[in-house]
Design a protein around this motif. Sequence first.
Motif, mmCIF file in Angstrom:
data_model
loop_
_atom_site.group_PDB
_atom_site.id
_atom_site.type_symbol
_atom_site.label_atom_id
_atom_site.label_comp_id
_atom_site.label_asym_id
_atom_site.label_seq_id
_atom_site.Cartn_x
_atom_site.Cartn_y
_atom_site.Cartn_z
ATOM 1 N N TRP A 246 34.709 46.434 32.359
ATOM 2 C CA TRP A 246 33.500 45.634 32.455
ATOM 3 C C TRP A 246 33.081 45.096 31.089
ATOM 4 O O TRP A 246 32.563 43.977 30.983
ATOM 5 C CB TRP A 246 32.358 46.454 33.064
ATOM 6 C CG TRP A 246 32.465 46.569 34.549
ATOM 7 C CD1 TRP A 246 32.795 47.675 35.263
ATOM 8 C CD2 TRP A 246 32.263 45.527 35.511
ATOM 9 N NE1 TRP A 246 32.817 47.399 36.612
ATOM 10 C CE2 TRP A 246 32.485 46.092 36.792
ATOM 11 C CE3 TRP A 246 31.922 44.188 35.419
ATOM 12 C CZ2 TRP A 246 32.369 45.358 37.964
ATOM 13 C CZ3 TRP A 246 31.804 43.443 36.598
ATOM 14 C CH2 TRP A 246 32.032 44.032 37.842
ATOM 15 N N TRP B 263 32.516 44.019 44.020
ATOM 16 C CA TRP B 263 32.547 45.033 42.968
ATOM 17 C C TRP B 263 31.142 45.499 42.624
ATOM 18 O O TRP B 263 30.888 46.690 42.472
ATOM 19 C CB TRP B 263 33.216 44.479 41.716
ATOM 20 C CG TRP B 263 34.678 44.200 41.865
ATOM 21 C CD1 TRP B 263 35.509 44.696 42.831
ATOM 22 C CD2 TRP B 263 35.485 43.368 41.032
ATOM 23 N NE1 TRP B 263 36.779 44.212 42.656
ATOM 24 C CE2 TRP B 263 36.800 43.399 41.568
ATOM 25 C CE3 TRP B 263 35.233 42.595 39.905
ATOM 26 C CZ2 TRP B 263 37.846 42.694 40.987
ATOM 27 C CZ3 TRP B 263 36.269 41.891 39.327
ATOM 28 C CH2 TRP B 263 37.555 41.948 39.868
ATOM 29 N N ILE B 264 30.223 44.535 42.499
ATOM 30 C CA ILE B 264 28.855 44.868 42.117
ATOM 31 C C ILE B 264 28.120 45.560 43.264
ATOM 32 O O ILE B 264 27.345 46.499 43.056
ATOM 33 C CB ILE B 264 28.098 43.605 41.673
ATOM 34 C CG1 ILE B 264 28.768 43.020 40.417
ATOM 35 C CG2 ILE B 264 26.630 43.915 41.394
ATOM 36 C CD1 ILE B 264 28.167 41.723 39.950
ATOM 37 N N PRO C 272 30.226 49.723 40.809
ATOM 38 C CA PRO C 272 30.909 48.978 39.747
ATOM 39 C C PRO C 272 31.637 49.864 38.748
ATOM 40 O O PRO C 272 32.537 49.407 38.064
ATOM 41 C CB PRO C 272 29.765 48.204 39.070
ATOM 42 C CG PRO C 272 28.531 48.948 39.427
ATOM 43 C CD PRO C 272 28.772 49.535 40.780
#
Length: 299
Positions: free
Chosen positions: A62, A246-247, A251
């Motif tokens: 990330w 993903w969020i 995550p």
Amino acid sequence: MKAFFALVHRELIEHKGAFLFGPLILVAIILGVTILAFTVGRVDTRITGDMLNVLPLAIPFWGSLFLGVSWGLYLLAVLFFYCADGFAADKRNNAMLFWKSMPVSDFKVLLSKLAAAVTVLPGAVFAVVLLSTVLMLATAQVTMLVSGIPTGFGLAGLWEVFWNVALIELVQLVAGLLWYLPFMALVGAMATVVGRWAIPGSLLLPALASTLEWVTLGGLHPFATRTWDYLTYRAQMPESRLVDSWIAGNPLQVDVSSGLAYAADLASVIDWPQVAIGVVFALVVLYAASEYRRRVNDN
């Protein structure tokens, strides 16, 4: 063909400050600040509690992805300013007569500037993005070792993060350049007419077109027309649905080997007919600008 490549190379030489040296200086500053923050104890690198259950590679994944997004915003801004400045540079620095003496048409000169805007110039920034990602991952590895985790993220894990993030950023870069190509061409074409006022002039044209539709065909207001709806749609870059998933999920437990999946999903959501229309529009406005440039300078 060699003349065309020489023209593209010229754009890189003339604008390497914004697309190469400037980003390298930013990387050096950010790296220096990061190292200083860790060495003076401003950043707490201890991992305790629930953070121990986090997929270790999700943190650099990330971080690298966020770094790429930041560089993308930088590139988007610089490219539009380049189009506003570069397309009018020949006329401003009195080099027009020199280029008119060469066996190269005005259309080819303008096309080389647009080609540079979608190839070597963003390519230079992308190379800096890769360098900054490597430096960030290396810093993360050293930080984890200093924090008491013997193996850190591991070289194999960091390599997996690097090439997947690099693929995601490359695909997003290519898609963004294709999607915003007509806007860059419009700014460049306007620059041949009004010089550095090309960006505000290019923003004014859509508003005038929408207002004209409102006056002739009616509507609630100038920003509630089909023209404005279409321009709003074209101004929004398509995004992969994977990011939302993903969020929406966890995550910090995301699969970091998602580069190919991201590329396939983004390719499936892009409106390719609109991309083709944008390419045709870019060529048309560039040709119109080249004819204006040729006729004005011949007179």
